[in-house]
Write a protein that holds these residues in place. Sequence first.
Motif, short mmCIF file in Angstrom:
data_model
loop_
_atom_site.label_atom_id
_atom_site.label_comp_id
_atom_site.label_asym_id
_atom_site.label_seq_id
_atom_site.Cartn_x
_atom_site.Cartn_y
_atom_site.Cartn_z
N TYR A 65 9.18 16.61 1.67
CA TYR A 65 8.98 17.98 1.22
C TYR A 65 7.96 17.95 0.30
N GLY A 66 7.70 16.84 -0.62
CA GLY A 66 6.26 16.89 -1.28
C GLY A 66 5.00 16.79 -0.23
N GLN A 67 4.95 15.89 0.61
CA GLN A 67 3.70 15.62 1.39
C GLN A 67 4.09 16.25 2.95
N GLU A 68 5.15 16.89 3.16
CA GLU A 68 5.48 17.46 4.33
C GLU A 68 5.09 16.55 5.60
N LEU A 69 5.47 15.15 5.36
CA LEU A 69 5.47 14.50 6.73
C LEU A 69 6.58 14.80 7.76
N SER A 70 6.24 14.48 8.91
CA SER A 70 7.49 14.43 9.69
C SER A 70 8.39 13.38 9.74
N LEU A 71 9.53 13.47 10.05
CA LEU A 71 10.65 12.21 10.06
C LEU A 71 9.83 11.18 10.72
N LYS A 72 9.05 11.09 11.90
CA LYS A 72 8.65 9.99 12.63
C LYS A 72 7.47 9.42 11.66
N GLU A 73 6.76 10.35 11.09
CA GLU A 73 5.53 9.59 9.99
C GLU A 73 6.31 8.92 8.74
N ILE A 74 7.56 9.45 8.38
CA ILE A 74 8.17 8.82 7.20
C ILE A 74 8.65 7.60 7.85
N SER A 75 9.22 7.60 9.04
CA SER A 75 9.30 6.17 9.54
C SER A 75 8.61 5.10 9.55
N PHE A 77 -0.52 5.30 8.12
CA PHE A 77 -1.44 4.24 8.03
C PHE A 77 -1.82 4.29 6.45
N LEU A 78 -2.55 5.76 6.28
CA LEU A 78 -2.83 5.85 5.10
C LEU A 78 -1.84 5.93 3.92
N TYR A 79 -0.65 6.68 4.06
CA TYR A 79 0.06 6.75 3.29
C TYR A 79 0.96 5.43 2.80
N ARG A 80 0.89 4.31 3.76
CA ARG A 80 1.51 3.20 3.40
C ARG A 80 0.54 2.46 2.50
N ILE A 81 -0.60 2.64 2.72
CA ILE A 81 -1.78 2.05 1.89
C ILE A 81 -1.64 2.65 0.15
N ALA A 82 -1.67 4.20 0.38
CA ALA A 82 -1.01 4.60 -0.94
C ALA A 82 0.09 4.16 -1.53
N ALA A 83 1.06 4.02 -0.73
CA ALA A 83 2.25 3.67 -1.48
C ALA A 83 2.16 2.28 -2.37
N ASN A 84 1.45 1.17 -1.46
CA ASN A 84 1.19 0.03 -1.72
C ASN A 84 0.29 -0.04 -2.95
N THR A 85 -0.56 0.72 -3.03
CA THR A 85 -1.83 0.81 -4.11
C THR A 85 -0.78 1.34 -5.28
N CYS A 86 -0.07 2.34 -5.27
CA CYS A 86 0.75 2.82 -6.71
C CYS A 86 1.54 1.72 -7.07
N ILE A 87 2.25 0.95 -6.19
CA ILE A 87 3.16 0.01 -6.53
C ILE A 87 2.40 -1.21 -7.37
N ASP A 88 1.18 -1.72 -6.63
CA ASP A 88 0.31 -2.85 -7.22
C ASP A 88 -0.02 -2.05 -8.54
N ILE A 89 -0.63 -0.96 -8.73
CA ILE A 89 -1.08 -0.55 -10.03
C ILE A 89 -0.03 -0.71 -11.18
N LYS A 90 1.10 -0.05 -10.72
CA LYS A 90 2.24 -0.10 -11.65
C LYS A 90 2.81 -1.56 -12.24
N ARG A 91 2.66 -2.23 -11.04
CA ARG A 91 3.02 -3.77 -11.54
C ARG A 91 2.10 -4.33 -12.31
N LYS A 92 0.40 -4.09 -12.09
CA LYS A 92 -0.34 -4.60 -13.03
C LYS A 92 -0.28 -3.92 -14.48
#
Length: 174
Positions: A137-147, A71-86
């Motif tokens: 590899y950078g964040q060491e998330l499991s495959l399930k978490e990446i999914s 949940f938190l990584y999804r927020i971070a990903a969307n935030t980075c996308i939003d900021i780069k768009r802005k």
Amino acid sequence: MAREDELIRQIKQGRRECLDELVELYYPAILRYCMWHMPDRESALDATQETFLKLVRFIDRYSHRGQFKSFLYRIAANTCIDIKRKTAATAELVSEELLLADCRSESSFQRIEDRQQLARALDCVSPEQRELILLRYGQELSLKEISAVTGLPLRTVQTKLRRSIQKLRRLADT
């Protein structure tokens, strides 16, 4: 019950001081994640702060026990996308400012060189492949978490990640 779920339960019950502990648990990892997605350290710090502000805003909507990290990584990903768009910035994976900040010892020079080499290699793969590699590899998330973060089926994540690594290896051999 995971520690995160207990903290969220307490936050929802009005114990806002538990929010500090939750932020403290994840701040370094989210900052590292944002540093890979933003053009410079300052933008990464802004994205990290914005991620946690959004978390505070959306915490009442969180209801998926045991999947807080996703949940938190999804927020971070969307935030980075939003900021780069802005800002409409064309981001480099590693900025000069970040490199200079790491120049403290001879071992730092090796880390910088390794990081630059990785950044160049990651520039040669698709954004989707880059994201999968960084999450694994950078964040060491499991495959399930990446999914959960990407919304891709687990088998698709496995396949795409394997192909991404193979592509990086081919690039390294050339």
